[in-house]
Design a protein around this motif. Structure first.
Motif, PDB file in Angstrom:
ATOM      1  N   TYR A   1       0.832  -1.204   0.000  1.00 18.62           N
ATOM      2  CA  TYR A   1       0.000   0.000   0.000  1.00 18.62           C
ATOM      3  C   TYR A   1       0.866   1.253   0.000  1.00 18.62           C
ATOM      4  N   ILE A   2       1.903   1.278   0.809  1.00 20.32           N
ATOM      5  CA  ILE A   2       2.767   2.458   0.887  1.00 20.32           C
ATOM      6  C   ILE A   2       3.422   2.736  -0.467  1.00 20.32           C
ATOM      7  N   GLU A   3       3.849   1.684  -1.163  1.00 20.60           N
ATOM      8  CA  GLU A   3       4.521   1.865  -2.452  1.00 20.60           C
ATOM      9  C   GLU A   3       3.555   2.243  -3.562  1.00 20.60           C
ATOM     10  N   SER A   4       2.354   1.661  -3.581  1.00 24.25           N
ATOM     11  CA  SER A   4       1.453   1.869  -4.718  1.00 24.25           C
ATOM     12  C   SER A   4       0.282   2.801  -4.422  1.00 24.25           C
ATOM     13  N   LEU A   5      -0.064   2.996  -3.151  1.00 18.53           N
ATOM     14  CA  LEU A   5      -1.222   3.790  -2.726  1.00 18.53           C
ATOM     15  C   LEU A   5      -2.522   3.293  -3.349  1.00 18.53           C
ATOM     16  N   ILE A   6      -2.595   1.990  -3.586  1.00 18.07           N
ATOM     17  CA  ILE A   6      -3.797   1.374  -4.138  1.00 18.07           C
ATOM     18  C   ILE A   6      -4.417   0.483  -3.065  1.00 18.07           C
ATOM     19  N   ASN A   7      -5.737   0.593  -2.910  1.00 19.07           N
ATOM     20  CA  ASN A   7      -6.428  -0.312  -1.997  1.00 19.07           C
ATOM     21  C   ASN A   7      -7.610  -0.932  -2.728  1.00 19.07           C
TER      22      ASN A   7
END
Length: 78
Positions: free
Chosen positions: A25-31
């Motif tokens: 999540y931190i690397e891609s900011l995708i949830n």
């Protein structure tokens, strides 16, 4: 993890179990919030329909509701 406080040990274990997901999540900011929203819409379609005659009708309704399609319908004659 070396703390004598049980809540701190539990938090450390939780972070260790979920470390890869946290870093993803931190690397891609995708949830998966968008997917959960779409799933909710699909479940609502299924409940409102009370059963479809076939899978194609169900899939068509999903595309119509989730696809954000815009139809250029002809305007009524004046």
């Amino acid at each position: 993890m070396r703390s004598q406080l049980e809540p701190m040990v539990e938090i450390g274990q939780f972070i260790n179990r979920h470390w890869q997901g946290i870093m993803n999540y931190i690397e891609s900011l995708i949830n998966n919030g968008i997917l959960e929203g779409l799933n909710s819409i699909i479940q609502t379609i299924k409940r409102k329909a009370r059963g479809f005659r076939n899978l194609n009708n169900f899939m068509t309704d999903i595309y119509l509701k989730c696809g954000k399609l815009e139809f250029d319908l002809p305007k009524a004659f004046i």
